[in-house]
Design an enzyme around this catalytic site. Structure first.
Site, PDB file in Angstrom:
ATOM      1  N   SER A   1     -21.986  59.756 -39.197  1.00  0.00           N
ATOM      2  CA  SER A   1     -22.667  60.954 -38.699  1.00  0.00           C
ATOM      3  C   SER A   1     -23.975  60.543 -38.062  1.00  0.00           C
ATOM      4  O   SER A   1     -24.573  59.538 -38.446  1.00  0.00           O
ATOM      5  CB  SER A   1     -22.932  61.962 -39.831  1.00  0.00           C
ATOM      6  OG  SER A   1     -24.070  61.583 -40.564  1.00  0.00           O
ATOM      7  N   THR A   2     -24.408  61.331 -37.073  1.00  0.00           N
ATOM      8  CA  THR A   2     -25.677  61.057 -36.408  1.00  0.00           C
ATOM      9  C   THR A   2     -26.748  61.886 -37.111  1.00  0.00           C
ATOM     10  O   THR A   2     -27.360  62.764 -36.509  1.00  0.00           O
ATOM     11  CB  THR A   2     -25.547  61.345 -34.910  1.00  0.00           C
ATOM     12  OG1 THR A   2     -24.375  60.666 -34.441  1.00  0.00           O
ATOM     13  CG2 THR A   2     -26.744  60.830 -34.123  1.00  0.00           C
ATOM     14  N   HIS A   3     -26.883  61.640 -38.408  1.00  0.00           N
ATOM     15  CA  HIS A   3     -27.812  62.394 -39.232  1.00  0.00           C
ATOM     16  C   HIS A   3     -28.672  61.438 -40.037  1.00  0.00           C
ATOM     17  O   HIS A   3     -28.717  61.503 -41.253  1.00  0.00           O
ATOM     18  CB  HIS A   3     -27.034  63.359 -40.141  1.00  0.00           C
ATOM     19  CG  HIS A   3     -26.079  64.222 -39.373  1.00  0.00           C
ATOM     20  ND1 HIS A   3     -24.789  64.480 -39.770  1.00  0.00           N
ATOM     21  CD2 HIS A   3     -26.215  64.849 -38.185  1.00  0.00           C
ATOM     22  CE1 HIS A   3     -24.186  65.239 -38.864  1.00  0.00           C
ATOM     23  NE2 HIS A   3     -25.036  65.479 -37.890  1.00  0.00           N
ATOM     24  N   ASN A   4     -29.338  60.541 -39.316  1.00  0.00           N
ATOM     25  CA  ASN A   4     -30.290  59.637 -39.940  1.00  0.00           C
ATOM     26  C   ASN A   4     -31.590  60.404 -40.112  1.00  0.00           C
ATOM     27  O   ASN A   4     -31.959  61.206 -39.244  1.00  0.00           O
ATOM     28  CB  ASN A   4     -30.528  58.437 -39.024  1.00  0.00           C
ATOM     29  CG  ASN A   4     -29.242  57.928 -38.398  1.00  0.00           C
ATOM     30  OD1 ASN A   4     -28.725  58.540 -37.465  1.00  0.00           O
ATOM     31  ND2 ASN A   4     -28.733  56.833 -38.900  1.00  0.00           N
TER      32      ASN A   4
ATOM     33  N   GLN B   1     -26.360  60.244 -44.634  1.00  0.00           N
ATOM     34  CA  GLN B   1     -25.499  61.317 -45.122  1.00  0.00           C
ATOM     35  C   GLN B   1     -24.231  60.636 -45.611  1.00  0.00           C
ATOM     36  O   GLN B   1     -23.780  59.672 -44.990  1.00  0.00           O
ATOM     37  CB  GLN B   1     -25.198  62.272 -43.963  1.00  0.00           C
ATOM     38  CG  GLN B   1     -24.575  63.582 -44.352  1.00  0.00           C
ATOM     39  CD  GLN B   1     -24.434  64.518 -43.153  1.00  0.00           C
ATOM     40  OE1 GLN B   1     -24.229  64.063 -42.031  1.00  0.00           O
ATOM     41  NE2 GLN B   1     -24.531  65.801 -43.380  1.00  0.00           N
TER      42      GLN B   1
END
Lengths: 238, 591, 120
Positions: B516-519, B348
């Site tokens: 962000s922890t949106h891998n 992201q």
């Protein structure tokens, strides 16, 4: 010693003179409290404070560094008077300093900055090595260890480290400066239970109220209006 | 030799959102389920209570609730020609480390993806022609449409008690909500959170410019709410600690509040914490898995847990690495573009936006929540005409106050030194007067962004680490440039005393600062086993009793945060297992 | 006469301890939903059980680990103390750990008190 006494000049003198016996400074009175939330009372040590891990040279280095990063002024006492060196000592003596939550397997390669920290050192070891390298550079460039420099010279030295233009022997001066700045800010603004932010001086400086932080009503009641209260820490709820 | 345990109907590998949802659904259907979790067990009463939950140093800086890289991390490089080095500290992203997963410390932003996000490739081809998609951009459609997934989005909304305002109710546009969203079958379970002053200023300026701001949908309950499982969430206290801490008021949705109390009381369910699954037992010829091997991290003892169904419900990286370690599927090769496991890794675009200073405003930045903000989708996805722009995708904007915690939140005007007397003065002066528009952008798949196994570095169990090869590409830089400038226009309309520079990212991806922890991606869904790992029911093409949950199944990442579809897909897949797979075990889709 | 006076005193005490006349326990029950997420009556609840809270001493339950502030408070939960606590939990027991912003409407407080009184 009452609240009228200002411990700052005395500590500055002792540290500046290379005396690193913090315990002698700390037979000061209990916490200074003021009745208003906005005033900044002098931060006063509440108990004898030996060090857990820092050597006297390291303690003197950190005191000089944090007092340059956070100089005493009308906003707050100096960094060391706010307990930032105590904070750093405790952090480096504990799990964080020993490399908790750090992947430490080799091999070790320099890498690109975007690949992050790649040294085999724990934070405790990193600061030890960085202080040795910084003092060596300080002696070459200015004839004295960093903590023995005059305040203006310390400021100039930190600016040079920050700029990344200084080459310390076998050590990245910019990386060291960034780590120093980070742990100083942590000590100045973390909850006082960790030994820094003494008397909530960092929180008072910006107007951060701390705990309990339950704002369902207050978020409306203080819309576009300063919410100003005596800050409270975890200790106040313990 | 692993100690062999008694077979169960299903085993969950990881007990965050998806493991909890799946375990709940399968036990309700009468199946026996074991939930394995590498980390320790937590309870809100013990771990999320006042006063210690209000500890910025512990949660944000010492990462109390975050995966320990000393156990398992990954290595990283920008391109295939470089040597990857281990991510020695968690930074860019923060997977969770305990029962509850990353939902223990998530910010709660709760989105549904746009109908056009579900049809990413075909939507773009229809509107702009096939040439609009660059050769190396490997975007594709999801394996189900928004409309198909809507009932499951709806169900997850009602599990979490999402607060927000619908903008499209059964096809009717509703003013005040997100006019771009897909049709909802029902209004949000709870009204939006209270807005901060900054959010209201942003809303006003955006409306005056003709845009469509709306309240940020959020999994913090704006009022007490009893969810579809009969469990009650408290009302949000606007404490300003959401995004790195657990919730002391049980107001932020997560497995501990929304599901686990029922699972803990369920006789068909067993929770085993400190149980680290090292591999799946794979019967390649039979095209199935027979169970998992795990290590009890308290004793080092190894166990084999046989199971009729295995559900991979770890974080994105855990799911992918377990396929590699179990030799399930063909690893992806970016040169030939053959193979499937590890492809279409996306992230992201974040750490972008504009900071503004308002001399005469008082923001009390410590009062707030990620949902106490106004969002804007006019520059998101394909909500604006990309004709002639030279890029695809976009960004969502948000303005509010959520995290005035002072170690991390110290806004100062441009040109201020970072320390010393002048820094102190500026910090003291500006703390109450700054506001930001945050910009988060989409990240479309590229053939050279992928995951495989590292040849050098190993985890605590001795397995090779996952190796991430990733960088921003031209499309990303253009998204950032265009959308951050659009946000800056709104910032100027808010009329600040001082406006900071637009934070547009240039240069290579940096794995150090939190983004962000949106891998996403790595085990992507699709209709073709040659280019995907799971079918539309999240069932593995290579093992019919293996189901893979979570954002690792997303073919690309829109600007939104992934938890909404992650929860919806878990319900969707659970229903397929219960209604289809159990009746006739085998591939649910024939390729 | 003696009897009447005793009985009057009895009623006076009872009235003082009871929520205001006209309190709506049903409305209090609705408002009490704000408390239910933590005061669940389950063993792992974040807050202590409120069964029989009226008339109970502070920090009285053995199965709940109270904050030190609550342990030191040494109060009885009667109408006056509960009223203060519901309006702003930090006034009467400073440093306690209940994360609640408080009820601002006096009528709401009356109603919640009326509902709490039904907890036996």
């Amino acid at each position: 010693m009452g609240n009228d006494d200002n411990p700052i000049p005395r500590r500055g003198f002792l540290v500046g003179a290379g005396t690193a016996v913090a315990a002698s400074l700390t037979s000061l009175s209990a916490e200074a409290q003021t009745s208003t939330a906005t005033a900044t009372p002098p931060a006063v040590a509440t108990a004898a404070e030996g060090t857990l891990t820092l050597t006297s040279a390291e303690q003197a280095f950190f005191a000089a560094a944090v007092d340059t990063i956070i100089p005493a002024d009308e906003l707050t006492p100096s960094g060391s008077d706010c307990g930032v060196v105590v904070f750093i000592d405790r952090q480096l003596a504990g799990a964080y300093g020993s490399g908790a939550k750090l992947y430490r397997s080799g091999p070790f390669h320099k890498g690109k900055p975007e690949q992050g920290y790649q040294l085999p050192l724990t934070p405790r070891e990193f600061f030890a090595a960085g202080i040795v390298a910084t003092n060596a550079w300080s002696r070459t460039a200015r004839g004295k260890d960093f903590d023995r420099l005059a305040p203006k010279e310390r400021e100039a030295a930190l600016k040079e480290l920050e700029s990344g233009k200084v080459e310390l022997s076998d050590f990245n001066g910019k990386q060291f400066f960034e780590a120093l700045l980070e742990i100083t800010m942590e000590g100045f603004f973390a909850d006082p239970i960790y030994g820094g932010n003494r008397n909530k001086a960092g929180w008072r400086m910006v107007g951060y109220p701390g705990l309990p932080a339950v704002y369902t009503n207050l978020i409306d009641e203080y819309r576009n209006k300063r919410y100003s209260v005596e800050p409270q820490s975890i200790a106040d709820f313990s | 030799m692993a100690i062999r345990l008694k077979e169960v109907d299903a085993v969950m590998v990881g007990m965050g959102w998806t493991g909890s949802i799946m375990a709940r659904e399968l036990t309700k259907a009468g199946m026996t389920v074991i939930g394995l979790e590498r980390g320790e067990d937590l309870t809100p009463r013990e771990h999320f209570a006042l006063p210690n939950i209000r500890d910025e140093l512990k949660y944000t800086y010492r990462k109390e609730l975050v995966q320990d890289p000393a156990l398992e991390t990954l290595t990283f490089r920008h391109r295939p020609s470089e040597m990857a080095l281990p991510m020695r500290r968690m930074g860019s992203f923060l997977p969770g480390n305990a029962v509850g997963g990353a939902a223990n410390h998530w910010g709660g932003l709760h989105w549904r993806y746009l109908p056009s996000d579900h049809l990413c490739r075909s939507h773009i081809v229809n509107r702009y022609g096939p040439k609009a998609i660059p050769t190396d951009m490997t975007i594709r459609d999801w394996a189900m449409t928004y409309e198909e997934l809507e009932p499951y989005y709806d169900r997850f909304d009602k599990l979490c008690g999402v607060s927000g305002k619908a903008g499209n109710l059964r096809g009717q546009k509703v003013s005040g909500g997100n006019v771009f969203e897909g049709a909802r079958s029902s209004e949000y379970p709870n009204p939006p959170l209270k807005m901060t002053e900054s959010a209201l200023m942003f809303e006003k300026a955006a409306k005056e410019l003709g845009y469509n701001p709306f309240p940020q949908p959020i999994s913090n309950s704006s009022r007490p709410y009893t969810n579809i499982e009969g469990l009650t969430l408290g009302g949000c206290q606007y404490c300003g600690h959401c995004d790195k801490s657990g919730c002391e008021a049980n107001a932020k949705a997560g497995p501990h509040v929304c599901i686990l109390p029922l699972l803990r009381a369920e006789p068909k369910f067993t929770l085993r914490a400190r149980s680290w699954v090292s591999r799946l037992v794979y019967d390649k010829r039979g095209k199935k898995v027979t169970g998992v091997i795990y290590t009890d991290t308290r004793t080092g003892e190894e166990y084999e847990q046989p199971a009729g169904i295995v559900v991979l419900s770890a974080y994105v990286f855990g799911n992918i690495s377990l396929l590699f370690h179990s030799k399930i599927g063909v690893p992806y090769d970016p040169m030939t573009q053959k193979g499937t496991v590890g492809r279409n890794y996306c992230y992201q675009l974040s750490r972008m936006g504009v900071t503004m200073f308002f001399e005469n405003k008082e923001f009390n930045p410590f009062m707030g929540a990620p949902g106490a903000s106004m969002a804007l989708d006019d520059f998101d996805g394909d909500n604006f005409d990309h004709g002639g722009l030279g890029f695809l995708g976009g960004s969502r904007f948000a303005c509010g106050h959520a995290d005035g915690r002072p170690i991390g939140y110290r806004p100062v005007p441009p040109g201020t030194p970072r320390w010393g007397a002048a820094w102190k003065k500026a910090t003291a002066k500006n703390y109450h007067h700054a506001a930001s528009i945050a910009v988060s952008g989409s990240n479309y798949a590229n053939r050279y962004n992928y995951l495989d196994l590292d040849p050098t570095y190993r985890d605590q169990l001795g397995r090779p680490l996952l190796r991430l090869t990733y960088n921003f590409v031209e499309n990303d830089y253009k998204v950032m440039e265009y959308t951050v400038n659009a946000a800056a226009k709104i910032a100027r309309a808010m009329n600040p005393t001082i406006m900071g520079p637009a934070r547009i990212r240039r240069g290579d991806y940096d794995i150090v600062p939190y983004q962000s922890t949106h891998n996403t991606g790595g085990t992507v869904m699709g209709h073709d086993p040659k280019t995907s790992v799971v079918n539309r029911y999240l069932q593995s093409w290579d093992a019919h009793n293996l189901f893979i949950m979570g954002a690792s199944t997303f073919p690309q990442q829109p600007a939104y945060n992934p938890t909404g579809p992650v929860g919806a897909l878990a319900y969707w897949s659970a229903e397929a297992i219960i209604n289809k797979y159990r009746k006739s075990p085998g591939p649910l889709v024939h390729a | 006469m003696h009897l009447i006076r005793s009985s009057l005193l009895f009623w006076a005490v009872l009235l003082a301890a009871a929520p205001a006349v006209g309190a709506d326990a049903d409305h209090g029950k609705a408002l009490f939903q704000a408390c239910v997420a933590c005061h669940t009556e389950k063993p792992d609840a974040m807050g202590p059980s409120l069964k029989g809270v009226f008339g109970r001493k502070t920090a009285a339950l053995e199965d709940f680990r109270y904050s030190n502030a609550m342990k030191r408070a040494n109060l009885v939960w009667d109408e006056a103390s509960l009223r203060s606590y519901l309006v702003d939990p930090q006034v009467l027991v400073k440093g306690n750990r209940m994360p609640f912003s408080g009820l601002r409407d006096p009528k709401d407080v009356d109603d919640v008190l009326a509902y709490l009184e039904t907890f036996k």
